[in-house]
Design a protein around this motif. Structure first.
Motif, PDB file in Angstrom:
ATOM      1  N   LYS A  85     -29.326  78.943  38.995  1.00  0.00           N
ATOM      2  CA  LYS A  85     -29.955  79.310  37.723  1.00  0.00           C
ATOM      3  C   LYS A  85     -28.906  79.788  36.728  1.00  0.00           C
ATOM      4  N   LYS A  86     -27.900  80.466  37.246  1.00  0.00           N
ATOM      5  CA  LYS A  86     -26.817  80.976  36.405  1.00  0.00           C
ATOM      6  C   LYS A  86     -25.883  79.853  35.957  1.00  0.00           C
ATOM      7  N   GLN A  87     -25.625  78.897  36.859  1.00  0.00           N
ATOM      8  CA  GLN A  87     -24.728  77.764  36.560  1.00  0.00           C
ATOM      9  C   GLN A  87     -25.241  76.536  37.312  1.00  0.00           C
ATOM     10  N   PRO A  88     -26.065  75.685  36.637  1.00  0.00           N
ATOM     11  CA  PRO A  88     -26.713  74.549  37.318  1.00  0.00           C
ATOM     12  C   PRO A  88     -25.756  73.482  37.839  1.00  0.00           C
ATOM     13  N   GLU A  89     -24.499  73.499  37.399  1.00  0.00           N
ATOM     14  CA  GLU A  89     -23.554  72.451  37.800  1.00  0.00           C
ATOM     15  C   GLU A  89     -22.717  72.852  39.005  1.00  0.00           C
ATOM     16  N   LEU A  90     -23.183  73.813  39.769  1.00  0.00           N
ATOM     17  CA  LEU A  90     -22.495  74.178  41.006  1.00  0.00           C
ATOM     18  C   LEU A  90     -22.793  73.169  42.105  1.00  0.00           C
ATOM     19  N   ASP A  91     -21.887  73.101  43.076  1.00  0.00           N
ATOM     20  CA  ASP A  91     -22.103  72.337  44.305  1.00  0.00           C
ATOM     21  C   ASP A  91     -22.308  73.368  45.416  1.00  0.00           C
ATOM     22  N   VAL A  92     -23.582  73.639  45.772  1.00  0.00           N
ATOM     23  CA  VAL A  92     -23.918  74.757  46.646  1.00  0.00           C
ATOM     24  C   VAL A  92     -24.229  74.270  48.057  1.00  0.00           C
ATOM     25  N   TYR A  93     -23.595  74.932  49.031  1.00  0.00           N
ATOM     26  CA  TYR A  93     -23.819  74.689  50.449  1.00  0.00           C
ATOM     27  C   TYR A  93     -24.438  75.946  51.061  1.00  0.00           C
ATOM     28  N   ALA A  94     -25.275  75.760  52.068  1.00  0.00           N
ATOM     29  CA  ALA A  94     -25.889  76.877  52.782  1.00  0.00           C
ATOM     30  C   ALA A  94     -25.702  76.676  54.277  1.00  0.00           C
ATOM     31  N   VAL A  95     -25.318  77.753  54.973  1.00  0.00           N
ATOM     32  CA  VAL A  95     -25.276  77.722  56.431  1.00  0.00           C
ATOM     33  C   VAL A  95     -26.105  78.883  56.966  1.00  0.00           C
ATOM     34  N   ASP A  96     -26.829  78.611  58.046  1.00  0.00           N
ATOM     35  CA  ASP A  96     -27.659  79.630  58.679  1.00  0.00           C
ATOM     36  C   ASP A  96     -27.956  79.162  60.099  1.00  0.00           C
ATOM     37  N   ARG A  97     -28.250  80.089  60.996  1.00  0.00           N
ATOM     38  CA  ARG A  97     -28.604  79.720  62.364  1.00  0.00           C
ATOM     39  C   ARG A  97     -30.091  79.457  62.518  1.00  0.00           C
ATOM     40  N   SER A  98     -30.900  79.902  61.540  1.00  0.00           N
ATOM     41  CA  SER A  98     -32.356  79.852  61.673  1.00  0.00           C
ATOM     42  C   SER A  98     -32.936  78.647  60.956  1.00  0.00           C
ATOM     43  N   VAL A  99     -33.491  77.733  61.722  1.00  0.00           N
ATOM     44  CA  VAL A  99     -34.162  76.570  61.139  1.00  0.00           C
ATOM     45  C   VAL A  99     -35.352  77.023  60.299  1.00  0.00           C
ATOM     46  N   ALA A 100     -36.111  77.989  60.803  1.00  0.00           N
ATOM     47  CA  ALA A 100     -37.312  78.437  60.090  1.00  0.00           C
ATOM     48  C   ALA A 100     -36.972  79.036  58.737  1.00  0.00           C
ATOM     49  N   MET A 101     -35.927  79.850  58.672  1.00  0.00           N
ATOM     50  CA  MET A 101     -35.532  80.447  57.395  1.00  0.00           C
ATOM     51  C   MET A 101     -35.060  79.377  56.417  1.00  0.00           C
ATOM     52  N   GLN A 102     -34.300  78.413  56.914  1.00  0.00           N
ATOM     53  CA  GLN A 102     -33.803  77.372  56.023  1.00  0.00           C
ATOM     54  C   GLN A 102     -34.905  76.409  55.579  1.00  0.00           C
ATOM     55  N   GLU A 103     -35.932  76.226  56.384  1.00  0.00           N
ATOM     56  CA  GLU A 103     -37.067  75.420  55.928  1.00  0.00           C
ATOM     57  C   GLU A 103     -37.751  76.084  54.744  1.00  0.00           C
ATOM     58  N   CYS A 146     -26.016  76.102  61.916  1.00  0.00           N
ATOM     59  CA  CYS A 146     -24.825  76.224  62.767  1.00  0.00           C
ATOM     60  C   CYS A 146     -24.590  77.689  63.113  1.00  0.00           C
ATOM     61  N   ASP A 147     -23.649  77.891  64.019  1.00  0.00           N
ATOM     62  CA  ASP A 147     -23.130  79.213  64.319  1.00  0.00           C
ATOM     63  C   ASP A 147     -22.123  79.555  63.228  1.00  0.00           C
ATOM     64  N   VAL A 148     -22.404  80.597  62.439  1.00  0.00           N
ATOM     65  CA  VAL A 148     -21.551  80.883  61.282  1.00  0.00           C
ATOM     66  C   VAL A 148     -20.191  81.446  61.679  1.00  0.00           C
ATOM     67  N   HIS A 149     -19.991  81.744  62.965  1.00  0.00           N
ATOM     68  CA  HIS A 149     -18.663  82.145  63.425  1.00  0.00           C
ATOM     69  C   HIS A 149     -17.727  80.946  63.535  1.00  0.00           C
ATOM     70  N   HIS A 150     -18.280  79.736  63.415  1.00  0.00           N
ATOM     71  CA  HIS A 150     -17.491  78.503  63.478  1.00  0.00           C
ATOM     72  C   HIS A 150     -18.008  77.578  62.373  1.00  0.00           C
ATOM     73  N   LEU A 151     -17.506  77.753  61.172  1.00  0.00           N
ATOM     74  CA  LEU A 151     -18.024  77.018  60.020  1.00  0.00           C
ATOM     75  C   LEU A 151     -17.571  75.562  60.055  1.00  0.00           C
ATOM     76  N   PRO A 152     -18.488  74.613  59.825  1.00  0.00           N
ATOM     77  CA  PRO A 152     -18.173  73.187  59.958  1.00  0.00           C
ATOM     78  C   PRO A 152     -17.549  72.588  58.704  1.00  0.00           C
ATOM     79  N   PHE A 153     -16.502  73.231  58.192  1.00  0.00           N
ATOM     80  CA  PHE A 153     -15.864  72.784  56.961  1.00  0.00           C
ATOM     81  C   PHE A 153     -14.349  72.871  57.114  1.00  0.00           C
ATOM     82  N   PRO A 154     -13.625  72.050  56.365  1.00  0.00           N
ATOM     83  CA  PRO A 154     -12.159  72.084  56.455  1.00  0.00           C
ATOM     84  C   PRO A 154     -11.570  73.327  55.804  1.00  0.00           C
ATOM     85  N   ASP A 155     -10.303  73.557  56.066  1.00  0.00           N
ATOM     86  CA  ASP A 155      -9.590  74.664  55.440  1.00  0.00           C
ATOM     87  C   ASP A 155      -9.577  74.489  53.921  1.00  0.00           C
ATOM     88  N   ASN A 156      -9.550  75.613  53.215  1.00  0.00           N
ATOM     89  CA  ASN A 156      -9.304  75.626  51.760  1.00  0.00           C
ATOM     90  C   ASN A 156     -10.284  74.731  50.997  1.00  0.00           C
TER      91      ASN A 156
END
Length: 254
Positions: A82-100, A118-128
Motif C-alpha cells: 500500500k505504501k509502495q505498490p511497485e515492490l517485489d514482495v516475498y513471504a516465508v512462513d511455516r504455517s500453511v493455514a496462516m499463509q492461506e 519453509c523452515d525460516v532457519h534455512h531460507l530458500p534464497f541465494p546470498d545478497n
C-alpha cells in the motif's frame, strides 16, 4: 559469538524445542482465522498503532525486493505494498493455514505476494538477494542466532533488516506486571475466540517464551554480534515491545 548469547540460545532450545517442532504448527492452524483479531484484542486496540510505527521505519523504493519472514497473514507485506505498490514482495512462513489466510487477504487488496512454506532457519534464497527483510511477532518462537544469520546472508550489502516483537522488559517491576497481564489475557482469549485444544495447551508457553527472551538492549547487542551495523532499537510500551532497524554493511572496496 559472545558466550552469553550462545548459552542463552542453548537454554531456549532445550526448554522449547518440543513445542517449536511439534505443537506450534497446530496452534497456528487453530488460530489462523482469528489471529489478527485476537492480537488487536490482546493489545487493547494498540496493535494497529504499533504496526504503523513499525512500517514508518521501513525505507522502500520501487522495485525493491522485500522478504517478510514469518509473514503469517501477510499484514506487513500488504501494508508495504500500500505504501509502495511497485515492490517485489516475498513471504516465508511455516504455517500453511496462516499463509492461506494471507494469500486471500492479499488477493482481496489486488496484490500478489510470492509465498514460500519453509523452515525460516534455512531460507530458500541465494546470498545478497533482498533489499529489505522484515520479521515481526515471531522471533521468540525461533532460534534467534540461526534465523538472524540467515537474514544477514540473504540481504544485499547495504540492505536493511527491520524487526518488531514482544520482548522481555528490562525493568523488573514492569516485567512482573506484564506477566500478570499476559496470564490474564491468555485466560480470556480462548473463551472469546473459542480456541481449540492446541492453543489452550500452549498458554503458559507464550509467557515462558518471553521470560527467556531478550530485552531491547540485548537484542541490539546480539544484532551487532552477528555483523549488522547502524543498529537502532526502540522500546515501546515500557519495553514490552521492541522495534529494531539494522543494516548489512557494504562490501569493502578493492
Amino acid at each position: 559469538m559472545n558466550y552469553c548469547y550462545a548459552s542463552k540460545e542453548i537454554d531456549r532450545e532445550k526448554a522449547f524445542q518440543p513445542i517449536w517442532s511439534n505443537e506450534l504448527n497446530e496452534v497456528f492452524s487453530d488460530v489462523a482465522q482469528y489471529y489478527d483479531r485476537a492480537n488487536i484484542f490482546a493489545t487493547l486496540g494498540l496493535l494497529n498503532r504499533l504496526r504503523d510505527r513499525f512500517i514508518s521505519t521501513i525505507d522502500i523504493q520501487p522495485n525493491h525486493k522485500v522478504l517478510d519472514v514469518c509473514a503469517g497473514t501477510n499484514v506487513i507485506g500488504i501494508s508495504l505494498l500500500k505504501k509502495q505498490p511497485e515492490l517485489d514482495v516475498y513471504a516465508v512462513d511455516r504455517s500453511v493455514a496462516m499463509q492461506e489466510v494471507g494469500r486471500d487477504r492479499a488477493q482481496r487488496h489486488g496484490f500478489r505476494i510470492k509465498a514460500f512454506i519453509c523452515d525460516v532457519h534455512h531460507l530458500p534464497f541465494p546470498d545478497n538477494y533482498f533489499d529489505v527483510v522484515t520479521l515481526q511477532w515471531a522471533t521468540r518462537h525461533l532460534r534467534v542466532i540461526d534465523v538472524f544469520s540467515e537474514i544477514n546472508r540473504v540481504l544485499k550489502p547495504g540492505g536493511h533488516f527491520h524487526h518488531c516483537d514482544m520482548l522481555r522488559p528490562a525493568n523488573k517491576l514492569v516485567e512482573e506486571f506484564y506477566y500478570l497481564y499476559l496470564k490474564a489475557i491468555m485466560g480470556i482469549i480462548p473463551r472469546v475466540f473459542r480456541s481449540g485444544p492446541a492453543s489452550l495447551k500452549c498458554r503458559n508457553y507464550f509467557i515462558d517464551a518471553i521470560r527467556m527472551f531478550y530485552s531491547t538492549e540485548e537484542l541490539s547487542a546480539l544484532l551487532s554480534e552477528l555483523g549488522f551495523s547502524q543498529i537502532s532499537g526502540h522500546s515501546v510500551l515500557g519495553g514490552t515491545v521492541g522495534i529494531h532497524k539494522a543494516r548489512k554493511p557494504q562490501l569493502a572496496a578493492g
